[in-house]
Write an enzyme that holds these catalytic residues in place. Structure first.
Site, short mmCIF file in Angstrom:
data_model
loop_
_atom_site.label_atom_id
_atom_site.label_comp_id
_atom_site.label_asym_id
_atom_site.label_seq_id
_atom_site.Cartn_x
_atom_site.Cartn_y
_atom_site.Cartn_z
CB SER A 150 -7.62 -3.93 2.35
OG SER A 150 -7.51 -2.64 2.93
CG ASP A 197 -2.03 1.00 1.15
OD1 ASP A 197 -2.34 1.47 0.04
OD2 ASP A 197 -2.59 1.34 2.20
CG ASN A 213 -7.33 -2.40 -6.32
OD1 ASN A 213 -6.33 -3.11 -6.14
ND2 ASN A 213 -7.72 -1.53 -5.40
#
Length: 238
Positions: free
Chosen positions: A192, A14, A62
């Site tokens: 996540s 990240d 995403n």
């Protein structure tokens, strides 16, 4: 590094976008530098004797990003898979995939399957690329596989509730051990949707450092921190 090395490390890579923003660059430049960091960490993990490394490269969420950014990331995936074969061959690294491959562009599917096939007999570290991956999606697909096999076997609806082992056996990589350590860069304190099933008892290490700045020393620091943990898996040591 005299203490035990974790057999399986998962990394939530990240901070690429923030890395670029802090430097007045476009987000895609951050992803390019993030790829370079991934290469450094794969080499470092292999040198340290880690047996399994799962890299969270592209999540099922995403796809919500800008089309240009998604296209650039897919291009980087293709570039990585093609360019790193010689490195994989030298270091006997086996490439694997986690995620819904059918949801990827056809050319990316081919690059992934070609890499898996060409490295399947290598006996070094296994690198699992989580591309179009989501933990909830993986569990959902595992349950569908279980139901479909039972239906095909019996010709009728399922006649039992699945056990924990039933679900595990239908995950994307059921032979890969659960991650001992999950690392997240860029200071975010959430999973996540990464390895939700497999990471139930993983140790978590959060780094404030943005992913493009990561190097071997950062990985060693995370492992040293892991080696100081007292892992009880819900029990009590006497």
């Amino acid at each position: 590094m005299e203490k035990a090395i974790p057999a399986h490390v998962g990394i939530i890579m990240d901070g690429n976008g923030r890395w670029a923003k802090h430097r007045g660059l476009v987000r895609t430049q951050g992803h390019l530098e993030g790829l370079k960091a991934a290469k450094r960490i794969v080499k470092a993990a292999s040198d340290l004797g880690i047996k399994f490394l799962t890299l969270y490269a592209f999540s099922t969420e995403n796809w919500k990003r800008a089309e240009e950014e998604v296209g650039f990331i897919m291009g980087l995936v293709k570039q990585y898979l093609r360019a790193e074969f010689d490195f994989s061959k030298r270091n006997k690294i086996r490439v694997r995939h986690a995620g819904n491959i059918d949801g990827l562009p056809v050319d990316i599917q081919k690059e992934i399957t070609d890499s898996i096939e060409s490295t399947k007999d290598f006996n070094g570290m296994q690198v699992i690329l989580a591309i179009n991956y989501g933990g909830r999606d993986e569990i959902t697909r595992a349950f569908k596989r279980f139901v479909n096999e039972i239906n095909a076997r019996t010709g009728d609806s399922i006649d039992k509730y699945p056990t924990e082992n039933d679900i595990r056996n239908y995950l994307d990589n059921p032979d890969v051990p659960d991650p001992d350590l999950i690392i997240r860069s860029a200071g975010e304190y959430r999973t996540s949707n990464f390895l939700l099933w497999e990471g139930a008892y993983s140790e978590i290490y959060i780094s404030q450092k943005l992913w493009p700045d990561w190097d071997k020393e950062d990985l060693e620091t995370a492992i040293t921190d892991y080696q100081g943990r007292d892992r009880r898996f819900g029990g009590v040591k006497t």
